[in-house]
Design an enzyme around this catalytic site. Sequence first.
Site, PDB file in Angstrom:
ATOM      1  N   SER A  93      -3.643  -1.757   5.974  1.00 59.37           N
ATOM      2  CA  SER A  93      -2.667  -0.370   5.400  1.00 59.37           C
ATOM      3  C   SER A  93      -2.913   0.529   6.703  1.00 59.37           C
ATOM      4  CB  SER A  93      -3.427   0.116   4.448  1.00 59.37           C
ATOM      5  OG  SER A  93      -2.985  -0.694   3.309  1.00 59.37           O
ATOM      6  N   SER A 127      -2.330   5.097  -0.991  1.00 56.03           N
ATOM      7  CA  SER A 127      -2.106   4.021  -0.303  1.00 56.03           C
ATOM      8  C   SER A 127      -0.934   3.036  -0.744  1.00 56.03           C
ATOM      9  CB  SER A 127      -3.329   3.162   0.359  1.00 56.03           C
ATOM     10  OG  SER A 127      -3.279   2.206   1.355  1.00 56.03           O
ATOM     11  N   LYS A 179       0.437   1.714   7.779  1.00 58.05           N
ATOM     12  CA  LYS A 179       1.080   2.840   7.223  1.00 58.05           C
ATOM     13  C   LYS A 179       1.160   4.181   8.178  1.00 58.05           C
ATOM     14  CE  LYS A 179       0.351   1.423   2.210  1.00 58.05           C
ATOM     15  NZ  LYS A 179      -0.455   0.521   2.231  1.00 58.05           N
TER      16      LYS A 179
END
Length: 383
Positions: free
Chosen positions: A58, A121, A61
């Site tokens: 993640s 997230s 991102k």
Amino acid sequence: MKRLLATLALIAALPQAALAQTPPQPPEVAARAYILLDLSANQPLAAREADTTVEPASLTKLMTAYLVFQALRDKKLALDQELTVSERAWRTGMTDASRMYIQVGNKVKVEDLIKGMIVQSGNDATVLLAEAVGGSVENFVAMMNRQARAFGLKVTQFKNPEGLPAPGHVSTVRELGILATRLLQDFPGDVRYYSIKEFTFNKITQQNRNLLLWRDPSVDGLKTGYTDAAGYCLIATAKRDLPNGQRRLLSVVVGANSKEARAVESQKLLNWGYSGWDSVKVYDARQVVTNAELWKGDSNTVKLGTTVPVVVAVPRGEGAQVKAQLVRTDPLIAPLQQGQQVGTLKVLSGERVVTEVPVTVLESVGQAGMFGRAWDQLRLWLR
């Protein structure tokens, strides 16, 4: 052309024979790879396996957020704009525990989606934002990879906007550090989203997975990540007010074995960076480094300096050894334009070169009249 080496003593420089101290040894870090950056000085302080290929999970991102903030800045998106949740966004959220819990067909404000992507997230929020900015996920991923190339990233390849495992979806901790640095530099006002500790949407409250937000008041971001292959990951950044000025550090830790471990190891690096290193400001941006001799100009001198602050990080106690050397090509002949590079400022600690910064003309200088140019030409011949 003669090379002129002008040494400018900045802080009680030691005799030339003096040697800089050995940089402090970084702590043992229980993770696959890491890097610690001093963003105030634009210097790496420590690293291990910094160029080894890793899965970014993640941490991906951060690039998605960069492009979203870019779209907001360019008025292609608005914070209060409502986006209709697509089935693809909803299904992506259902494939993993990290989701915002948006529902197909519902309308959600862009700012809520940004919070869902950063704080929670949320893979679902991330995909919906990607669709809005890129027109489709595929187009958005192409934008991500073009931006990576623009940043000079050589290894990083994105296959999706959210960071779920995919063949060829890779990066390195060094390149993730570059990405995080650019996000902080280019969109400093949006750092506020990364310090939000919890966010409630659709009556569901989720906490930010960055445990350091609760443990260290100087930490104001940045992003966690996890997959089975990547392990537990954290990009953490802290800003502290110190006697010699404000200082920001950033750590990238990949491959820790738990949520707790990634927080502990990141905190360890940040504390070591602050306690083991001093930050020394050499010059402010556009401060005059020297008034250099100028030939054939309507002025006899030209102001030289740097366009950015010159700050260096040196081992604790080594600040008194910092000195600078201005290296430029002489003679300087008019006309010279503001911003034109005419040399390099080398900053040394003892005999070790810490950094090099371009030296530019701070104020444009025009040519002298015909007689003045002829006189200076004669003087140059006689040198």
